[in-house]
Design a protein around this motif. Structure first.
Motif, PDB file in Angstrom:
ATOM      1  N   ALA A  89       0.833  -1.212   0.000  1.00 63.48           N
ATOM      2  CA  ALA A  89       0.000   0.000   0.000  1.00 63.48           C
ATOM      3  C   ALA A  89       0.860   1.251   0.000  1.00 63.48           C
ATOM      4  N   ASP A  90       1.968   1.227   0.778  1.00 58.01           N
ATOM      5  CA  ASP A  90       2.864   2.385   0.809  1.00 58.01           C
ATOM      6  C   ASP A  90       3.512   2.628  -0.554  1.00 58.01           C
ATOM      7  N   ASP A  91       3.954   1.527  -1.200  1.00 61.70           N
ATOM      8  CA  ASP A  91       4.579   1.669  -2.522  1.00 61.70           C
ATOM      9  C   ASP A  91       3.577   2.177  -3.555  1.00 61.70           C
ATOM     10  N   LEU A  92       2.362   1.631  -3.513  1.00 61.39           N
ATOM     11  CA  LEU A  92       1.347   2.047  -4.481  1.00 61.39           C
ATOM     12  C   LEU A  92       0.918   3.485  -4.239  1.00 61.39           C
ATOM     13  N   TRP A  93       0.798   3.859  -2.985  1.00 57.70           N
ATOM     14  CA  TRP A  93       0.398   5.234  -2.668  1.00 57.70           C
ATOM     15  C   TRP A  93       1.490   6.225  -3.075  1.00 57.70           C
ATOM     16  N   LYS A  94       2.761   5.799  -2.920  1.00 61.32           N
ATOM     17  CA  LYS A  94       3.863   6.647  -3.365  1.00 61.32           C
ATOM     18  C   LYS A  94       3.832   6.797  -4.884  1.00 61.32           C
ATOM     19  N   ALA A  95       3.469   5.715  -5.567  1.00 64.23           N
ATOM     20  CA  ALA A  95       3.373   5.776  -7.030  1.00 64.23           C
ATOM     21  C   ALA A  95       2.266   6.714  -7.484  1.00 64.23           C
ATOM     22  N   MET A  96       1.295   6.961  -6.596  1.00 59.34           N
ATOM     23  CA  MET A  96       0.205   7.880  -6.933  1.00 59.34           C
ATOM     24  C   MET A  96       0.702   9.300  -7.169  1.00 59.34           C
ATOM     25  N   ASP A  97       1.920   9.625  -6.704  1.00 59.35           N
ATOM     26  CA  ASP A  97       2.471  10.953  -6.949  1.00 59.35           C
ATOM     27  C   ASP A  97       2.602  11.225  -8.447  1.00 59.35           C
ATOM     28  N   ASN A  98       2.804  10.148  -9.206  1.00 59.35           N
ATOM     29  CA  ASN A  98       2.982  10.303 -10.651  1.00 59.35           C
ATOM     30  C   ASN A  98       1.674  10.210 -11.424  1.00 59.35           C
ATOM     31  N   ILE A  99       0.583   9.798 -10.762  1.00 57.00           N
ATOM     32  CA  ILE A  99      -0.659   9.552 -11.486  1.00 57.00           C
ATOM     33  C   ILE A  99      -1.244  10.841 -12.051  1.00 57.00           C
ATOM     34  N   ILE A 100      -1.026  11.963 -11.359  1.00 57.11           N
ATOM     35  CA  ILE A 100      -1.610  13.227 -11.828  1.00 57.11           C
ATOM     36  C   ILE A 100      -0.984  13.661 -13.144  1.00 57.11           C
ATOM     37  N   ILE A 149      -7.014   6.908   3.621  1.00 58.18           N
ATOM     38  CA  ILE A 149      -8.077   7.899   3.541  1.00 58.18           C
ATOM     39  C   ILE A 149      -7.733   9.167   4.310  1.00 58.18           C
ATOM     40  N   ASP A 150      -6.771   9.051   5.260  1.00 59.59           N
ATOM     41  CA  ASP A 150      -6.345  10.240   6.001  1.00 59.59           C
ATOM     42  C   ASP A 150      -5.471  11.158   5.143  1.00 59.59           C
ATOM     43  N   GLN A 151      -4.983  10.629   4.007  1.00 58.42           N
ATOM     44  CA  GLN A 151      -4.164  11.437   3.088  1.00 58.42           C
ATOM     45  C   GLN A 151      -5.082  12.187   2.121  1.00 58.42           C
ATOM     46  N   TRP A 152      -5.957  12.985   2.688  1.00 61.67           N
ATOM     47  CA  TRP A 152      -7.016  13.604   1.892  1.00 61.67           C
ATOM     48  C   TRP A 152      -6.486  14.667   0.923  1.00 61.67           C
ATOM     49  N   ALA A 153      -5.345  15.277   1.240  1.00 62.89           N
ATOM     50  CA  ALA A 153      -4.813  16.327   0.362  1.00 62.89           C
ATOM     51  C   ALA A 153      -4.435  15.751  -1.004  1.00 62.89           C
ATOM     52  N   LYS A 154      -3.736  14.606  -0.995  1.00 63.67           N
ATOM     53  CA  LYS A 154      -3.354  13.985  -2.269  1.00 63.67           C
ATOM     54  C   LYS A 154      -4.584  13.484  -3.011  1.00 63.67           C
ATOM     55  N   LEU A 155      -5.541  12.892  -2.282  1.00 63.14           N
ATOM     56  CA  LEU A 155      -6.772  12.388  -2.916  1.00 63.14           C
ATOM     57  C   LEU A 155      -7.545  13.523  -3.576  1.00 63.14           C
ATOM     58  N   LEU A 156      -7.694  14.652  -2.871  1.00 63.77           N
ATOM     59  CA  LEU A 156      -8.398  15.799  -3.451  1.00 63.77           C
ATOM     60  C   LEU A 156      -7.645  16.345  -4.660  1.00 63.77           C
ATOM     61  N   SER A 157      -6.320  16.261  -4.632  1.00 70.75           N
ATOM     62  CA  SER A 157      -5.531  16.727  -5.769  1.00 70.75           C
ATOM     63  C   SER A 157      -5.805  15.871  -7.006  1.00 70.75           C
ATOM     64  N   ILE A 158      -5.889  14.554  -6.815  1.00 74.77           N
ATOM     65  CA  ILE A 158      -6.167  13.653  -7.947  1.00 74.77           C
ATOM     66  C   ILE A 158      -7.554  13.914  -8.508  1.00 74.77           C
ATOM     67  N   ILE A 159      -8.545  14.018  -7.615  1.00 74.06           N
ATOM     68  CA  ILE A 159      -9.922  14.265  -8.060  1.00 74.06           C
ATOM     69  C   ILE A 159     -10.030  15.626  -8.744  1.00 74.06           C
ATOM     70  N   THR A 179       6.704  16.379  -9.343  1.00 77.82           N
ATOM     71  CA  THR A 179       6.448  17.417  -8.352  1.00 77.82           C
ATOM     72  C   THR A 179       5.369  16.957  -7.386  1.00 77.82           C
ATOM     73  N   ILE A 180       5.159  17.716  -6.341  1.00 82.67           N
ATOM     74  CA  ILE A 180       4.130  17.391  -5.347  1.00 82.67           C
ATOM     75  C   ILE A 180       2.751  17.564  -5.990  1.00 82.67           C
ATOM     76  N   PRO A 181       1.828  16.613  -5.821  1.00 80.42           N
ATOM     77  CA  PRO A 181       0.513  16.691  -6.472  1.00 80.42           C
ATOM     78  C   PRO A 181      -0.233  17.983  -6.200  1.00 80.42           C
ATOM     79  N   GLN A 182      -0.152  18.497  -4.960  1.00 77.09           N
ATOM     80  CA  GLN A 182      -0.879  19.715  -4.622  1.00 77.09           C
ATOM     81  C   GLN A 182      -0.382  20.901  -5.446  1.00 77.09           C
ATOM     82  N   TYR A 183       0.924  20.969  -5.691  1.00 74.47           N
ATOM     83  CA  TYR A 183       1.469  22.054  -6.497  1.00 74.47           C
ATOM     84  C   TYR A 183       1.017  21.919  -7.950  1.00 74.47           C
ATOM     85  N   PHE A 184       1.050  20.703  -8.442  1.00 74.75           N
ATOM     86  CA  PHE A 184       0.718  20.488  -9.842  1.00 74.75           C
ATOM     87  C   PHE A 184      -0.751  20.808 -10.111  1.00 74.75           C
TER      88      PHE A 184
END
Length: 566
Positions: free
Chosen positions: A380-391, A467-477, A531-536
């Motif tokens: 889960a940690d590896d996949l969540w880290k990979a989410m940085d590139n999904i945006i 689910i507590d990582q709401w900042a990254k989730l909101l960035s993706i959405i 870059t950080i999802p929130q910035y992008f």
């Protein structure tokens, strides 16, 4: 034969020169100094013919390279950029290039991109009006196109394999097989059209379904399988996953011998084929060309049986058009009458998005059930880290699947094509009114897919325990929503500013082509951003808002002059 080829080149160059002069005359301030007599100056045209010939050759090579880079090399570069340098080696890069090219060009392009069966108004001009011998014309067209493509792609492949330390001899044998498949595909497409009707995809529903399924399978094999294998090997670290070297088959002497034998038989069939006059009549005839003037290319062909009285009493009742008037009423009728043109791509994108999201959810469930808590948390940690590139990846994915281009084509050929003949329809007030109405529709058209993707990412995040990582989730959405708005706005703005479609079914315009190229380059370049999802997502928000304001203003200023029939 060579005299006929020279005659074709003369006619083609004359058309391009006239178009070039017309384009120059439309340049603000400078164009008014170009006299009309330039169209009749033979000496000038002879000089320009040399320039046009060289330019046409460069243009052809350029577009073939863009395809090779975008369809074959881009995925390899993207994967190499995302993986650590010690993981992704040159050997795998060369093997991946062979793999993608095999499915995209050997098996898909050779069959789908038939030069004989792909006719336009130039073919009608040559065969229908100038009465050039159909057999000679189509044979010259086919051999010239296929031989140049074989040469271009062989050079590109040799350079690519040299960069990635590939074997030159293997590459030459591999491309020999490609050359054989080009002629096999031509013969097979010609046979199917002759056997089942021209084009066979329109005449036989079963073959149409099989044809579309074949295209989908080849695309998945070319792009889906590499991602699955590399994800399994490098992300999940299952070292048993090995990327297959397709050149072992494609460059095998037995495979090459069989390909050459079939290619010789195919060339014999093409050369001795007796129904070329019928091919010209059916695929390059007057009725076909006239049809192209009223039907948008690459749009679902469900509009043929729709007539003005097709709407039932229920559909035209007050519940649909209640309180609508003016352009609201006009667009409501148009979207209702032609709703099948828009609904099919929307449903396909939504279903594919649902399948991908559901597959991801099921995969997480399966991995969770078959692993310990420690193993799952690490996964889960590896996949969540990979989410940085999904945006950044989403930028290019949303560019590829946007319906903006097809919707604007449908708007022109089924509505604006007729109404642009009237001055009131080109007034700034009317343009902005229609712009707002159509933008709302385009955003609604993307809504089902956007909802499926957003809900899917929310469920994935919940299952991963993040689910507590709401900042990254909101960035993706937020990125998904903003990108759907951005691409809808851009294509609609370009449509009103440049109006690139002609009555003959073609897409023209230097400005429109440049804008499309810039959007593609920008979308592809985002794949390289780390870059950080929130910035992008903040950058995407600024670009979307600025694009909407600028597009709205430019449509108001430029559309009254450029939004015209061509």
């Amino acid at each position: 034969m060579f005299g006929l080829m020279y005659q074709q080149m003369q006619i083609s160059y004359a058309e391009k020169i006239n178009r070039f002069i017309y384009t120059i005359k439309r340049i603000p301030f400078f164009g008014k100094y170009i006299p009309e007599e330039f169209y009749a100056r033979i000496s000038l045209k002879r000089t320009l013919a040399v320039f046009i010939g060289i330019l046409s050759l460069i243009e052809d090579i350029f577009y073939k390279f863009i395809y090779f880079f975008g369809a074959v090399l881009m995925e390899v570069i993207m994967i190499a950029a995302k993986l650590d340098e010690d993981k992704f080696v040159f050997d795998e890069a060369g093997i991946m290039i062979f793999w993608i090219f095999f499915f995209m060009n050997f098996l898909l392009g050779s069959f789908v991109n038939s030069r004989i069966c792909a006719c336009d108004e130039n073919d009608y001009l040559m065969v229908g009006l100038l009465r050039i011998d159909a057999r000679k014309y189509f044979l010259i067209k086919m051999f010239k196109s296929q031989i140049t493509q074989i040469i271009y792609y062989t050079v590109f492949m040799l350079v690519a394999q040299h960069i990635f330390d590939g074997n030159i001899k293997t590459t030459l044998l591999y491309m020999s097989g490609f050359a054989a498949f080009r002629f096999i595909g031509e013969a097979l497409r010609l046979y199917l059209n002759d056997r089942f009707g021209m084009p066979f995809t329109d005449k036989n529903k079963v073959l149409n379904v099989l044809y579309n399924a074949y295209v989908g399978i080849m695309l998945f094999a070319a792009y889906g399988i590499p991602f699955i294998l590399l994800f399994t090997k490098y992300v999940l670290e299952y070292n048993v996953a090995v990327f297959p070297d397709i050149s072992v088959i494609a460059a095998n002497p037995a495979f090459l011998s069989a390909s050459v034998i079939f290619a010789i038989a195919s060339i014999r069939y093409i050369v001795t084929y007796k129904n070329y006059p019928f091919v010209a009549k059916r695929l390059a005839g007057f009725n076909t060309i006239m049809q192209q003037k009223t039907v948008a290319e690459n749009v679902s062909k469900v509009n043929k049986d729709v007539e003005a009285d097709d709407l039932t009493e229920k559909e035209t009742g007050k519940r649909i058009f209640e309180e609508k008037q003016g352009y609201e009423y006009l667009n409501a009728i148009f979207f209702e009458r032609h709703k099948r043109i828009f609904s099919k791509p929307r449903k396909i994108k939504t279903v594919i998005s649902f399948i991908l999201m559901a597959a991801g959810i099921v995969a997480i469930f399966i991995f969770k059930a078959g692993s310990t808590a420690k193993e799952f948390n690490a996964f889960a940690d590896d996949l969540w880290k990979a989410m940085d590139n999904i945006i950044t990846i989403l930028v290019f994915i949303m560019y590829c699947i946007t319906s903006g281009r097809n919707i604007t084509k449908a708007l022109f050929y089924n509505c604006d094509h007729s109404l642009l003949k009237y001055g009131y329809y080109r007034k700034p007030e009317a343009i902005l009114k229609n712009f707002r109405i159509r933008l709302r529709f385009m955003l609604k058209n993307e809504l089902p897919m956007v909802l499926v993707l957003c809900v899917g990412f929310i469920i994935d995040t919940f299952l991963l325990g993040k689910i507590d990582q709401w900042a990254k989730l909101l960035s993706i959405i937020g990125c998904i929503v903003l990108l759907s708005i951005f691409y809808s706005v851009m294509y609609l703005c370009m449509y009103y500013i440049f109006q690139p479609y002609t009555e003959g079914g073609k897409e023209t315009g230097v400005g429109y082509s440049i804008c499309k190229g810039v959007i593609y380059i920008a979308s592809y370049s985002c794949l390289q951003i780390d870059t950080i999802p929130q910035y992008f997502v903040s950058i995407v928000l600024v670009v979307t808002v600025a694009g909407l304001i600028a597009g709205y203003a430019l449509a108001y200023l430029m559309a009254p002059k450029h939004f015209v029939l061509k």
